[in-house]
Each structure stands twice: as structure tokens, then as C-alpha cells.
Design a protein around this motif. Structure first.
Motif, PDB file in Angstrom:
ATOM      1  N   THR A1216       1.156  -1.613  -0.015  1.00 22.65           N
ATOM      2  CA  THR A1216       0.363  -0.375   0.175  1.00 22.65           C
ATOM      3  C   THR A1216       0.731   1.369   0.109  1.00 22.65           C
ATOM      4  O   THR A1216       1.016   2.140  -0.268  1.00 22.65           O
ATOM      5  N   HIS A1217       1.877   1.210   0.603  1.00 22.75           N
ATOM      6  CA  HIS A1217       2.919   2.354   0.403  1.00 22.75           C
ATOM      7  C   HIS A1217       4.095   2.480  -0.705  1.00 22.75           C
ATOM      8  O   HIS A1217       3.783   4.115  -1.308  1.00 22.75           O
ATOM      9  N   SER A1220       0.674   4.118  -2.795  1.00 24.62           N
ATOM     10  CA  SER A1220       0.342   5.712  -2.703  1.00 24.62           C
ATOM     11  C   SER A1220       1.612   6.561  -2.899  1.00 24.62           C
ATOM     12  O   SER A1220       1.364   7.069  -3.568  1.00 24.62           O
ATOM     13  N   LYS A1221       2.881   5.555  -2.090  1.00 24.44           N
ATOM     14  CA  LYS A1221       3.846   5.819  -3.344  1.00 24.44           C
ATOM     15  C   LYS A1221       4.438   7.101  -4.309  1.00 24.44           C
ATOM     16  O   LYS A1221       4.654   8.110  -5.014  1.00 24.44           O
ATOM     17  N   LYS A1224       1.130   9.034  -6.013  1.00 26.66           N
ATOM     18  CA  LYS A1224       0.517  10.213  -4.870  1.00 26.66           C
ATOM     19  C   LYS A1224       0.850  11.476  -6.233  1.00 26.66           C
ATOM     20  O   LYS A1224       0.490  12.561  -6.098  1.00 26.66           O
ATOM     21  N   LEU A1228      -3.003  11.008  -5.980  1.00 28.25           N
ATOM     22  CA  LEU A1228      -3.739  10.179  -4.841  1.00 28.25           C
ATOM     23  C   LEU A1228      -3.497  10.487  -3.437  1.00 28.25           C
ATOM     24  O   LEU A1228      -1.980  10.912  -3.214  1.00 28.25           O
ATOM     25  N   HIS A1229      -4.125  10.830  -2.898  1.00 32.74           N
ATOM     26  CA  HIS A1229      -4.065  11.372  -1.210  1.00 32.74           C
ATOM     27  C   HIS A1229      -2.976  10.089  -0.361  1.00 32.74           C
ATOM     28  O   HIS A1229      -4.001   8.790  -0.566  1.00 32.74           O
ATOM     29  N   PRO A1230      -2.485  10.344   0.047  1.00 35.74           N
ATOM     30  CA  PRO A1230      -2.264   9.010   0.656  1.00 35.74           C
ATOM     31  C   PRO A1230      -2.983   8.678   1.602  1.00 35.74           C
ATOM     32  O   PRO A1230      -3.187   6.894   2.503  1.00 35.74           O
ATOM     33  N   VAL A1233      -5.544   5.973   1.364  1.00 35.21           N
ATOM     34  CA  VAL A1233      -5.481   4.057   0.793  1.00 35.21           C
ATOM     35  C   VAL A1233      -5.724   3.894   2.038  1.00 35.21           C
ATOM     36  O   VAL A1233      -5.009   3.709   2.987  1.00 35.21           O
TER      37      VAL A1233
END
Length: 1496
Positions: A1216-1217, A1220-1221, A1224, A1228-1230, A1233
């Protein structure tokens, strides 16, 4: 003096020692190759064979590792490389390395002798793949005995742990006010220590009366053995060498000596170099040396740079880069530097940009400030060049100007220019490089006065006289070869015959021929040169060595060189060699020559010998033993201390305190003739060159500083020096010290073979190169491990190499009492070498640690050598409910329970109890509202459904079921559809007909054989009365492949819904019982169990209402769903929620992402979706498939409010990190997620939703977790494990954490099973065979105490609750649920609970080639399956890396490592590993692995 096994009086001691020194013994083995040509047998080889013979009697069936045929590489027979005399610490080659011209051929033994333990008759399973036959045998032998047969000869003592040594080192920093430098063991920065301390959270003392807080693992600290030998002698006082004689004609400096001989005797020969045929290539006279040195000195000072800015000034450092076959150019360059008063730094020639150790040499040159490199013309032409013809900058090297020293390239100095020749002073004369055990290179500075004094001491010790001839086989750039063959020879006007290494490879007898030809008085050799002469001497008839008065053995300090000396003397005594001629010496780069045996005519006084107990030596104690014992070491003396020196023996660690007479310690020398510093390293210099030994009373031994030599040993009777090893070769295991050379010799003695030279058989030698090193990286468990590496020169079969490995392991275990952690056999000539052919130990160790060795066979023995694992947890006696309640109360722990908000009855559709009624209501009120949109693989809308269209299609499906199939109310219908609109219509049609639908994943057209049986099983288990599907799947079910897999006659009627009847059914079914069955949810768990969960109409309504409230779903909303619609929350979101809430669902079949990975995110971006749901497999596909292409596609994810991953597992934080990264930058806002969590008994317990606090992340202590305790730590703490909250608890859901065994409630500091109470719990399992009763407690459990009335469902997942500082929408503090893992997948090993995902994470990090990994337990063993991304030759690299990673991070010993191709580990549609399927495949031998390793 040497103390015996019992105390002896001082009067008896000389007699005892005298008898000891007279006890002539054959030594244990030849220095590195164990060749003994004496008529007597080799004692050590016999000892090893005797040990192995014992093991044959207690032979056990050992599982064979299995390897694919493609991995059995054929190594060339002529690539034989005999072993070297030292484990990589020496620069010289072993006897026979690269001896291509020597025509070495090995003959394979025709039979296996008794030394081969475990012949493969009992383990002859197929070598194609790792069979369960192997597995069964391993389980039998390991599960009960832990292979005790391998360890049966341990010496039976528990040893002093390292903790004691570190403590004593700290306590002994200051003695009688003398600061002795920082001991190595305490070199930890205070700031680092402070950081470590702050990371550790303070512990509360546990309440013993209520529970035992046992999560702290206790390492086995081995207690000192009360029976271990201890030194008993008096304190060993320093020993002084004879006074350095004052000779009137000794020159005031070495340059003055060169000037004298260059002018008085210019024609006298100084150095003769030889070509590869052994003929003189060039004779350098003293006149030529003098004139050419002056010319070079002038050019260095005046022709480099400009007159205003010369490049080199007096005192600057200059590199000397000369090959080993050009001593003349080197000698001229060296003396040219001395005359120019610049400091020469002799180094090896870099052959390529990636030479082993070359980078470290570059660091040395950089730190010395070297800008100029002197080299010869031939060497300059041979250096690697770039396309422009320039010499490239080598890795790690400074930028150098290469300067050729041949006379034709130099300018003549003016007549009036003359070098200034001063008396020897404290200026630096030269810097000699030294390679440390870790591969780093240090520069030892030698001053001009030390240089001169050392030459004088050598002249006195060796009785050198003018015009003597000396044959030098050693490296003339450093050590004994430099000191005798370049420096002392010039002081005494001697003639040196330099025999190059390249000639020795072609003609091993060349140095003896030169001794005979030139009637040489002195020869400087190593043990390997004597060994080579033994191999080849029969080809030479007229050998006469009577002219030799001194045979200087440079590596005489190696305890195993005594074999070479004895065997050489035994053969060549008849050729005129006298016994007193052999003179071993001891030296080190720091202290130069420490001791040297004098050549004496009086043979009545034989050299000193000692037969010492090897066990005593491991405790640093000298104990006399008898040669009958197997584990003894015979050592010879290396003579007396060099003239002018003062030597003492001090304890190797801690403060330099004098040893006792029967104690092994490190030699320290106080003399003018030693090195003075490590260039540029003041701290290390202080610890080595400025040592002040103290006596036991605390007083200083001398006011002058001593230099540590790095040599270990003791001083015997008559001041004779005995060396037993080196500090660099010291291996500390369990508080005992082992010498690497000793272990190498034992390994080499295991497998003696015939050694053929030029078609003639000579004696015995071994066919393994062995290096041995210690892995210091074992930081967690403070016990270090031995890793021998053997280089095979034969193509051994797998069974033969396993047999050899076992024999090596047993021999080392029996003789040295130490277990071998990893034994790697590598193909011949593949290990990194030093320029002179020796093994480059630090490079090999680095390759091992990085997993780059590429061995052809590996034997891991962690069970026998890792003896201090944490104690297994003891199960505590049952604690009563009252104690638990009071304990939690007293310690401030609350009962771990939490709940979501209440379900309100507010909306219009909440008045309906049944979903079919909701659809009919929507068809009447909003007939044209679009509920579903299905996207194709190109992102276009392939079909859509409004409320009315869905209602009408459902009616026609109901008519089909009622009329054509004749189904009754309550009959079960299997819906076998691809993800899409048809599935939804069929589901609601089944409800309209009063039937119970079961959604089933259709068989895969390319994989019918494995997927169709699952479909058939669900249809049978669910008692489906008919199967509804599309025309395409109908055809597939009747195909030849399908009928070959499943009998088509047993199928219920199959209905094709592509051709539906036009008319409506007579009447729609009106359900009356809200608790009646709505549908069956069938799925296969990660453990491979097929289970169908009954979902009632009530549960469906509550479920949809709960999701609607959590996600704020209304008719105006659009939700993108990229999930498989066959079970769990995926099915509910795909089929049910839109009808209930009225929002539009954009359906994206996950299978379409395989052809277009961007499909899901493109749809989210283009349709401006705010809420989307996906699986981990979809997220992984996007992360890997899209990568850096995202910006080009014009994606905009800024509108996404909630991106929820639906799963039945612990949240995968790393994935998931990464997701997100990666996205981003696309908006996409962390925080958007997040994850959802559901299970069999309740399809959705947690779901992040749109409002509410951000997902919480905590770090827990992994060690505590193994004991079912939750202990929060700071991020980055040792053993910390990050866990992410599994989403917010859904409305109407209550959770409690319960003990899975006692069913009692737990406090929030405990890990327990998650129990759930909710209106949308499943009603129970459905199997149709009456087995539901067995699992009834999964859905109807009650707590054993506390709230005993509420009915809970058991999820089968372990987790914990934490009250956070955040607040919910209703203003209360938020309770976060953290899922740790499935109860049935958790592994009970050594009394602790391990979760597979944690071990798998460690394994994947262990090596870059590991693509995926899965672990499972099997008969008390841990099996690790890894998928290899790379060539099959890397497969065996993974075995040590995987074993090491799991051992260090989890304190677990891996039983079996299986290396497979990519894609072998089965993964279900949710992206979860099917570990039990994998286990079944392993046991049934279906994996076709590349390699299977069984750890012993």
C-alpha cells in the motif's frame, strides 16, 4: 616452559621439557596440501581417517539434496588447484595453482573408502526433484534426534560465553593508572548506545500473581566449564635477543652501502633475474644499480611537473607497480626513491578494473596522497587501457601519473648533481601494505633507522657475508623476500638469484636447480616451494644441496609448515642437505622479523618440538599430549628472538597483561627494527604500535613501547619461540579460540587422493582447496559460526559431494569440537585470488555474505552448531478468570472490546426486509436510473443495467428456472458466470424464483484440468439442482478436455441464459422468513479448505445497510469496483450494494487488467470516481505493471476519497505504501488508501469508509508477539514490526479479543482471536453432509467468563485492539483493530507462535534474486520455498542466505530450503498464498524444484 597435565615442580620441569623436545614426531600435515613423502605415515591424515571410520559404524540415512540435471556442471579435469598454506592471509599461491604446464591430472577413486560416511544406498531417491522420501527420512532423523550423530564427539563442555569477555574487557581498561587504549570489544559510540537505550521502551514489572509476562526471550548464556584447563605456570617474563653487535664497517645508511659497493665493486653481481625457461635474463651489477638509481632519483625530483611546481618533493609517497617477474626494475625504482628521499609504496599490478582487493589498495594510495606510480615499460604496456589509449582510473584509486623507469626514457642528471646521502634517521623509508582479515589494506611505515637496524639484525642472525649467493623464491615487494632479497643483500654486497612465480609454475624444481648451479649458501622459500620440489624431484638426477648453509622458511610460523620441513629433509638428506640448514622464521608486517632459527653445525642439539593438546590450545593453554591422541598439534620452534629485540607474550584481548608460562598469547616486540605506524591511522596505530605491557602486579614491563606482532604462541625452554597461530586466523566460537589453519588442515586431510605429475604418481594430496572464515555478522545470537569453503577440481556426483561434505563436517566436529555452520563446495579456480595465486579470503567472505559464491553444493549444519537459541517458551499453568480480571484491573489494562456505531432505520428502502423487494421498488420508482456499468479491456462501456432492465431480466431468469428447470422454492442454483452483468441478473432471477444462488468462478479455458474439479466440487457440496451459465461456458463444460477431467453425466442440468424466454413468470416469489437462506457464499481458504457460509435475508439487509452508512453511498454516487465477484465482500459490492443503496457501480473485471494494467486507474481518473475497491493482486499489478508510465497516460487521481483494498489477511503495508508513493504525484492522497477486513463468519468486519480518522500504524515488538503479547515500541527499534489498522469497524459490529484456547476475554495488551457479534454474521457453514455441527462454535460461541450471554462468531484470525488518541465521528476515542494473521496458518515452533508473513518478509529481503517466498511447518521443521529470479546457477547461493536471515531475525532453524521457478507458489484470486496447497505439492513431489537443501 610448558606445564604438563598435572602440576610439576620447577626442578622436574627442565627434564620434562627436555624429553618433550627430544620426542621427534611427524607433524600433523603438510602446510596446505598434506603431502607426506616420508616412509612414515602422516599422523594428522590418519587421525582424521580414524575419526571418520568411527562415524561409519553409527551411519544414519541422510536425505540427499536434489538438484536439476541442468545444474550439474562439468568442471574441467585439468583445472586442478592444490591448496595454499594459509587461509587467505598470505599473498602466495598454493602448490600448483594455475600450473597449466605441469599437466596435473586427477584420477577419480574407484571405490569409496570407509571415510565416506553415509553411502547413498539408503538415500537413493531421484535426484530430479526433492522427493517426499527424502522428506520422510529427514523428518524421522531431525524431529526426534536433531541429528545428534553429527555432534556425538563434541568435547562435552559448555563454554564461556562472549558476554564474560566483553565485561572483563570493559573492567580492565585502566590498570595502575596506565591507559592502554580502547579494547576492540568496547568500540561503540556513546551516542549510538544512547540511541539504542532510548529506543527501548521502559518495562513495567509484571504482576507475577496474575500472569507471567514471558515475552522476553532468554539467550542461552553458556556457563564456564569448571573442568576447562587453566594456565598454572608462573608469569612469563620478557625475553631479550642477543645484543646487536657493533661492526666497524657497517654503513651508516642503506644508501651509503649502495654507494660504497657501486663505486668500490661496480662489476660485482647484485641481482640475476630469470626468464620462464629458467635462464638468466639480466644480471644487475652494483655499479649499474648505483648509476641507474641516481638517474631515476634525479628524474623523479626534477622531471615531473615544472621547476616552480615539482610533482614530487622529498617525503612524498610514490607507488611502485612492478610485476613479479621483473625484480631488476623494482630494485632500481626502490633505491631510486631512497636516494631521492621519497617514500616508495610497493603494490601489486592491477590486472583489471575489478581485481580482488584492488579497490582497497586504491584507498591506501589515496590516503597516502600518492599521485605518481613508477612502473616498467612492459608492465605499462600490459595495463588495461581505454579506447583513447589512456590507462583508466581503477575503482577506488586516486588519479595517477604513470612514470616508466627504464633508462632510455630518463634524462641524464647534470655532472654537478648528486643525491644527498644522510645517516639513517627517523624519516619514513618505505610503506609496506598489509591486507587485514576483513579485506581492508593498511600501510605500515618503516623508518630509515628501523630499516638499517633490521638489516643489521638479519645479517647477524643469518651470518651473512660479502659476495654470498642467495636464491630468493619469495615476493620481493614485501615481507621476508623484500627484507632479505632487496635490502639486507645490498648491505652485505650479496648476489641474489630471483626465481619468479611464473617459473615455479612451469618448473617447480627451478629453485633447487639454481641452488646447485650457483652453489648458493642461502635460499629463501615458503613451505609450498618445498612441497613443489618434493612432487617433482624424481625428474632431477644430480641434485647436490651441500652448499646450502641456511634454508630460510618464511612461513615457518604456520604450525603446519613442520610437515613440509620434515618431508623435505627426509627426501633431500641423501642429496647433501643437513638437518640444521632448515631455519624457520616468524615475522609480521608490523614487527618485521620477530624470531629466526640459527643454522648451527652442532647437530647434537635438535630443534625444539612440542606435541600439544588441541583442546588445550582452544582455551589458550599449553598442555603436553601424546601423538596417539587424534586431536594434537605438533609445533616446531622458530628459533630465538632477533638481535636487539625484547619480546614478551601478552593476553590477546583487553589490557596487554603478561601471560603465564603455559598460556598462549600474542607476541609483542620492543626494538628499533619494527614498523612505526599505520599510515594516517592514529587510533589503530596507538592500539598496535604503542602498547605498554603490564605485569600481574600492574607495573609496566618497560618504559618503551612494544609493537603487537599479530602472532600467537608461547616461549619455550631456552628462549625458543613457538608459534601456534595468528590473530588474523583466530576464530572465536563459544568462548574457545580455534586457528583457521588448523581447521583447514583437518578439512584437507579428509579426502586424500593420488596426485599425478607428468604421468607419474607421487604420494598423496587432497583435491580440495579449503578456505575457512568466521561469519561475524551474527549479531543477534552472540555465537560465531565457521564457514569452510572447499574448491573441488573434480566433477563430483551429488551423492559423492554430500558424502564429502558430511565427512568434512564430522572431522572438524570431532577433532576441534566445533560445529560447521555452512560448508560450500565451489568449482575449481572460481574463488577470487591474490596476484600471487593465494586465496583472497575477504573477497570470498564478501561474496558469501552477498550470496554471490555460486557453489556447486552446499551443506548447512545449523542444528549442530547453533546451540544458544532462546529457550522454548514453557506453557504456563491455567490462570483463573478472577486472576485475569483482577490482573487487568490492577495493571490498568482494559478488556479488549470495541464496536462500530449503531445501525439506524432512516431510509425508504430500510422498510423492506428482502433485497428482491428493494429491486422491485427501485424498478417502479426510478426505472431509468443506471445501477451497473461494465467496462471492457479498452476502457469502453461494454454494457449497463438500469433498475428496470435488471428487474425485467431477473424476471425472465426466474421464468427459465421455474418452467424449463422445474425448480421449487429453496432449491440451490449454481451460477457459473464470468464477472459481468449476466451474473447479477442471474442472482436476482434466482431470488425472484425463490431459489438459493451460489456464485461459482468458471473454469479457466487454458487450465481446465485444475480449475474444473473445484467447480464440480462446489456444485456437488452445495447440492445445486441446476447450473446456470453462458453459451460459451456451456460449450466449455461439454468439451473433450472437460469430459476427460470430470464425468459430465454426474452434472445437474446446465441452463444456457443467453437465450432467455420472452415471457414473465406467472408470479414472483414473495419470501416470508427474514431468517431464511438468501444465498450461499462458497470460497477456498488460504489453508485449502472449501467452505460454504449461509447468508440469511436478514444478514444481507444488515450488511448492505452497514456498508451504505460506512461509505456514505447514495443514488448520486459512483463507485468503481475491481474485484472478483464470487465470494466475500467482493461479491456483496459487485451484486448487492448497488441495488440496496441505489449508487452506480462501475464494474471492472480484474482479469482485464492482465492485458491492460492501466484500465482500473484510467476508469477512476476519467469517470472522476471518488470511491473505489480493489484487491491486493490488482494493486500489485498496477504497481509493477505501470511503474513510471503513469504521467504519460494523463491520470488524475486527485478526486479519489477512498481506495479500499478488500482482503482476508493482515494489511500489506509495503504494497500500500509503494502504491501511494508511486501515484502520489498524480494527485492520490496517501490517507485515501486503506484496507478492509472480512472472513468466513463475517464477510466485512472493518472497512475504512469515507469519514473518520486516518488509518493508524503502530510498531510492535515481534518477540513479544511470538508469546501472544502486544508491546508497542518506537519506529526503527530492534525487532519492531509495523502493523496498519485494518479499517474502521462497521456500524452494527461488536468486537472482542478472546483467548482461542480458554475462550476468556483478554486485555488490550494481549494477542488473541478476534470474535465478532453482528447482525450480518453468517448463519453457519453449509456442507450438506451433516458436518455443520462440528463447526457450530465458529458461529455460536460464548465467552467462558465475563459477558457469557452474547453470542459471538469466531473469525479464526489473531489480532488486538488499541484505543488511539483520535476521535470518531461521534466524538469518542477511536478503537483500532489490528489483524496479525490467521490462527490456522500460525506456526507453533519451539513453543512460540510465528506468522508465515513475517518469516517470508525476512527471506525476500535476504537476496536480490528471491522473487517470492512461502513458508510452512512440517513435522516440527520449517520449510521455506523460494522462487528464483535469475539463472539456475544462483540457486545454491540462496540456501545459506535464507537460513542465515531466518536464524538472525527469528531465532529459527530452517529445516528444508526449496528453490523453484517463478510461479510455483499458488496464489488465489484475492492474491493470498495457498501455503497448504504448496505443502501438499512439496510432499507429493510435484514442485519440480531447481534445488532442495536439507539443513542438518
Amino acid at each position: 616452559s610448558i606445564a604438563g597435565l598435572e602440576p610439576v615442580s620447577q626442578a622436574e620441569l627442565p627434564l620434562r621439557v627436555e624429553s618433550l623436545s627430544l620426542s621427534l614426531s611427524l607433524s600433523l600435515s603438510l602446510s596446505l596440501s598434506l603431502l607426506s613423502l616420508s616412509p612414515l605415515s602422516d599422523v594428522h591424515t590418519e587421525a582424521v581417517q580414524a575419526v571418520l571410520a568411527r562415524h561409519v559404524e553409527r551411519k544414519v540415512a541422510v536425505p540427499m539434496p536434489s538438484k536439476r540435471r541442468s545444474l550439474v556442471v562439468q568442471t574441467s579435469m585439468d583445472a586442478y588447484t592444490p591448496p595454499d598454506s594459509s587461509s587467505g592471509s598470505e599473498e602466495e599461491a598454493g602448490p600448483g595453482d594455475d600450473m597449466s604446464a605441469m599437466e596435473h591430472w586427477m584420477s577419480r577413486p574407484s571405490h569409496l573408502g570407509p571415510a565416506h560416511l553415509g553411502s547413498t544406498s539408503s538415500s537413493s531417491s531421484s535426484t530430479q526433484s526433492g522427493g517426499s522420501g527424502n522428506a520422510g527420512r529427514l523428518a524421522d532423523s531431525l524431529a526426534h534426534t536433531h541429528i545428534s550423530h553429527l555432534a556425538h564427539t563434541h568435547l562435552g563442555h559448555t563454554h564461556l560465553g562472549q558476554l564474560h569477555h566483553q565485561q572483563s574487557a570493559k573492567n580492565q581498561m585502566y590498570v595502575s593508572g596506565v591507559f592502554t587504549g580502547v579494547p576492540v570489544s568496547s568500540r561503540v559510540s556513546a551516542k549510538i548506545q544512547q540511541l539504542v537505550n532510548t529506543l527501548k521502551q521502559p518495562r513495567r514489572p509484571p504482576l507475577r500473581e496474575f500472569f507471567v509476562d514471558d515475552f522476553d526471550e532468554l539467550l542461552e548464556v553458556q556457563q564456564p566449564d569448571p573442568n576447562q584447563p587453566r594456565p598454572e605456570g608462573a608469569e612469563m617474563m620478557p625475553v631479550r635477543g642477543e645484543a646487536l653487535g657493533v661492526v666497524t664497517n657497517w654503513p651508516p645508511s642503506l644508501e651509503a652501502a649502495l654507494q660504497r659497493w657501486g663505486t668500490i665493486s661496480p662489476k660485482a653481481p647484485c641481482l640475476t633475474s630469470l626468464d620462464t625457461a629458467g635462464k638468466p635474463l639480466y644480471v644487475l651489477t652494483y655499479g649499474k644499480l648505483w648509476s641507474r638509481s641516481i638517474k631515476l632519483a634525479y628524474n623523479i625530483l626534477h622531471k615531473l611537473g615544472s621547476k616552480q611546481e615539482p610533482m614530487v618533493r622529498p617525503g612524498d609517497r610514490v607507488a611502485l607497480v612492478f610485476p613479479n617477474n621483473d625484480p631488476v626494475a623494482f630494485m632500481v625504482a626502490f633505491y631510486g626513491c631512497l636516494l631521492a628521499e621519497v617514500v616508495p609504496v610497493p603494490i601489486e599490478v592491477p590486472l583489471s578494473r575489478k581485481d580482488a582487493g584492488s579497490q582497497q589498495i586504491g584507498f591506501l594510495l589515496g590516503s597516502c596522497g600518492v599521485t605518481v606510480a613508477l612502473t616498467s615499460d612492459a608492465c605499462h604496456k600490459g595495463l588495461p587501457k581505454s579506447a583513447t589509449g589512456e590507462i583508466p582510473q581503477f575503482k577506488g584509486w586516486p588519479k595517477l601519473l604513470w612514470f616508466v623507469t627504464e633508462s632510455k626514457h630518463l634524462s641524464k642528471p647534470p655532472r654537478d648533481w648528486f643525491p644527498h646521502i644522510k645517516d639513517a634517521n627517523n624519516d619514513t623509508a618505505y610503506i609496506e601494505y598489509k591486507t587485514c582479515k576483513d579485506g581492508s589494506v593498511l600501510g605500515v611505515t618503516v623508518t630509515r633507522i628501523a630499516l638499517l637496524t633490521h638489516c643489521q639484525a638479519l645479517t647477524q642472525s643469518c651470518s651473512y657475508t660479502e659476495a654470498e649467493t642467495i636464491v630468493n623464491v619469495l615476493d620481493f615487494k614485501k615481507d621476508v623476500g623484500l627484507w632479505n632479497g632487496i635490502l639486507t643483500s645490498v648491505m652485505n654486497m650479496m648476489h641474489v638469484i630471483s626465481v619468479p612465480y611464473s617459473l615455479m609454475k612451469v618448473n617447480p624444481l627451478s629453485w633447487i636447480q639454481k641452488v646447485c648451479q650457483y652453489k648458493a649458501k642461502v635460499a629463501c622459500v615458503k613451505s609450498r616451494d618445498m612441497h613443489w620440489a618434493l612432487v617433482a624431484h624424481k625428474d632431477q638426477k644430480d641434485i647436490n644441496l651441500s652448499s646450502l648453509r641456511m634454508l630460510l622458511v618464511a612461513d615457518g610460523s604456520n604450525p603446519w609448515s613442520i610437515s613440509s620441513c620434515d618431508a623435505f629433509l627426509n627426501v633431500f638428506q641423501t642429496k647433501g642437505l643437513r638437518a640444521d640448514v632448515i631455519c624457520p622464521c616468524a615475522s609480521s608486517p608490523e614487527a618485521l622479523t620477530v624470531a629466526i632459527r640459527r643454522s648451527v653445525e652442532d647437530s647434537s642439539q635438535p630443534p625444539g618440538r612440542g606435541v600439544l593438546s588441541m583442546q588445550g590450545l582452544t582455551y589458550s593453554v599449553v598442555r603436553v599430549d601424546t601423538e596417539e591422541r587424534l586431536s594434537v598439534l605438533t609445533v616446531q620452534d622458530v628459533g630465538t628472538v632477533t638481535p636487539g629485540g625484547l619480546v614478551c607474550v601478552v593476553k590477546p584481548e583487553g589490557i596487554p597483561q603478561l601471560c603465564q608460562t603455559d598460556e598462549i598469547g600474542e607476541f609483542c616486540v620492543c626494538s628499533i627494527a619494527t614498523g612505526t605506524s599505520y599510515y594516517g591511522l592514529t587510533g589503530m596505530t596507538k592500539n598496535t604500535f604503542e602498547v605498554y605491557p603490564v605485569s600481574s602486579s600492574g607495573g609496566l614491563v618497560s618504559e618503551y613501547a612494544f609493537v603487537r606482532t599479530g602472532l600467537l604462541g608461547f616461549i619455550g625452554p631456552g628462549g625458543l619461540v613457538f608459534i601456534t597461530g595468528k590473530m588474523d586466523g583466530l576464530i572465536m566460537v563459544s568462548g574457545r579460540r580455534h586457528n583457521a589453519d588448523d581447521i583447514v588442515a583437518t578439512a584437507l586431510a579428509v579426502e586424500p587422493m593420488k596426485f599425478v605429475y607428468r604421468g607419474r604418481s607421487f604420494g598423496r594430496t587432497s583435491f580440495v582447496w579449503t578456505t575457512c572464515f568466521l561469519n561475524h555478522n551474527f549479531t543477534i545470537i552472540p555465537q560465531q559460526r565457521i564457514i569452510p569453503l572447499s574448491s573441488l577440481s573434480l566433477s563430483l556426483s551429488l551423492s559423492l559431494s554430500l558424502s564429502l561434505s558430511l565427512s568434512l563436517s564430522q572431522a572438524i566436529d570431532s577433532i576441534h569440537g566445533v560445529g560447521v555452520f555452512c560448508l560450500a563446495l565451489v568449482p575449481a579456480n572460481t574463488l577470487p585470488k591474490t596476484p600471487l595465486g593465494g586465496i583472497h579470503l575477504s573477497e570470498i567472505k564478501q561474496l558469501y555474505l552477498e550470496g554471490g559464491l555460486h557453489p556447486c553444493n552446499v551443506l548447512m549444519c545449523p542444528h549442530t552448531c547453533v546451540t544458544n537459541l532462546p529457550k522454548p517458551r514453557q506453557k504456563q499453568p491455567e490462570i483463573g478468570p478472577a486472576s485475569v480480571m483482577v490482573g487487568n484491573l490492577v495493571s490498568g489494562k482494559r478488556i479488549a472490546q470495541a464496536s462500530g456505531r449503531d445501525l439506524g432505520q432512516t431510509d425508504d428502502n430500510d422498510q423492506f426486509l428482502f433485497l428482491s423487494e428493494v429491486l422491485q421498488w427501485r424498478a417502479q420508482t426510478t426505472p431509468d436510473h443506471i445501477l451497473y456499468t461494465l467496462l471492457s479491456s479498452r476502457g469502453a462501456v461494454s454494457s449497463s443495467l438500469t433498475c428496470l432492465q435488471l428487474h425485467k431480466r431477473a424476471e425472465r431468469v426466474a421464468a427459465l428456472l421455474m418452467e424449463r428447470a422445474g425448480l421449487q422454492e429453496g432449491d440451490h442454483v449454481a451460477l457459473v458466470y464470468p464477472p459481468g452483468i449476466d451474473l447479477i441478473a442471474a442472482f436476482y432471477g434466482s431470488l425472484y424464483a425463490g431459489c438459493v444462488p451460489i456464485t461459482v468462478r468458471p473454469p479457466h479455458p487454458q487450465n481446465i484440468a485444475t480449475t474444473l474439479p473445484t467447480v464440480k466440487m462446489i456444485v456437488e457440496v452445495s447440492h445445486s439442482a441446476c447450473v446456470m451459465t453462458t453459451a460459451v461456458i456451456c460449450k466449455l463444460l461439454r468439451s473433450k478436455e472437460a469430459t476427460a477431467t470430470v464425468d459430465i453425466r454426474n452434472w445437474p442440468p446446465v441452463l444456457d441464459t443467453d437465450d432467455l424466454p420472452k415471457k414473465k413468470p406467472p408470479a414472483l416469489y414473495k419470501p416470508t422468513n427474514p431468517d431464511g437462506l438468501a444465498y450461499l457464499d462458497f470460497s477456498v481458504s488460504t489453508t485449502g479448505m472449501l467452505a460454504g457460509v449461509q447468508m440469511s435475508h436478514n444478514a444481507v439487509g444488515a450488511f448492505c445497510r452497514s456498508v451504505k452508512l460506512q461509505c456514505e453511498l447514495y443514488p448520486s454516487r459512483e463507485v468503481a469496483i475491481c474485484l472478483d465477484p464470487y465470494c466475500g465482500l467482493g461479491f456483496v459490492l459487485w451484486c448487492l450494494c448497488s441495488v440496496y443503496s441505489g449508487h452506480q457501480s462501475i464494474l471492472i473485471p480484474p482479469v482485464e487488467l492482465e492485458s491492460n494494467p492501466a484500465l482500473w486507474l484510467l476508469a477512476v481518473s476519467q469517470l472522476r470516481v471518488r470511491d473505489t475497491f480493489c484487491s491486493y493482486s490488482v494493486m500489485e499489478l498496477c504497481t509493477k505493471g505501470l511503474g513510471l508510465q503513469t504521467e504519460a497516460r494523463g491520470l488524475d487521481l486527485s478526486r479519489v476519497r477512498a481506495c479500499v483494498v478488500v482482503a482476508e489477511e493482515r494489511p500489506r503495508m509495503s504494497l500500500t505504501h509503494s502504491f501511494s508513493k508511486l501515484f502520489k504525484d498524480l494527485g492520490l492522497h496517501p490517507r485515501s488508501v486503506s484496507t478492509a477486513f472480512g472472513c468466513r463468519v463475517n464477510l466485512a468486519i472493518c472497512l475504512q469508509g469515507t469519514s473518520g480518522p486516518d488509518p493508524t500504524t503502530v510498531y510492535v515488538d515481534m518477540r513479544a508477539l511470538r508469546h501472544d503479547r502486544v508491546r508497542l515500541v518506537e519506529r526503527g527499534s530492534p525487532h519492531s514490526l509495523p502493523l496498519m489498522e485494518s479499517g474502521k469497524i462497521l456500524p452494527g459490529v461488536r468486537i472482542i479479543i478472546a483467548n482461542p484456547e480458554t475462550k476468556g476475554p483478554l486485555g488490550d495488551s494481549h494477542l488473541g482471536e478476534i470474535w465478532v457479534h453482528s447482525a450480518h454474521n453468517g448463519s453457519g457453514y453449509y456442507s450438506g453432509y451433516g458436518e455443520e455441527v462440528l463447526q457450530s462454535d465458529h458461529f455460536n460461541s460464548r465467552l467462558s467468563f465475563g459477558d457469557t450471554q452474547t453470542v459471538w462468531a469466531r473469525t479464526g484470525y489473531l489480532g488486538f485492539l488499541r484505543r488511539t488518541e483520535l476521535t470518531d465521528a461521534n466524538g469518542e476515542r477511536h478503537d483500532a483493530l489490528f489483524v496479525v494473521g490467521a490462527l490456522e496458518e500460525a506456526m507453533e515452533l519451539r513453543g512460540m507462535r510465528y506468522h508465515p508473513i513475517d518469516i517470508e518478509t525476512s527471506v525476500i529481503r535476504a537476496h536480490k534474486s528471491i522473487m517470492e517466498c512461502a513458508v510452512f511447518p512440517w513435522t516440527n521443521l520449517l520449510v521455506v520455498v523460494v522462487e528464483l529470479e535469475g539463472s539456475e546457477q544462483e540457486a545454491l547461493d540462496l540456501v545459506p542466505m535464507v537460513t542465515k536471515a531466518v536464524l538472525e531475525e527469528h531465532y529459527l532453524i530452517v529445516g528444508v530450503v526449496v528453490v523453484t521457478d517463478i510461479g510455483v507458489i499458488p496464489i488465489n484470486s484475492r492474491g493470498e498464498k495457498q501455503r497448504m496447497h504448496l505443502r501438499d505439492g512439496f510432499l507429493q513431489d510435484q514442485l519440480d524444484p531447481i534445488y532442495v537443501a536439507y539443513n542438518m
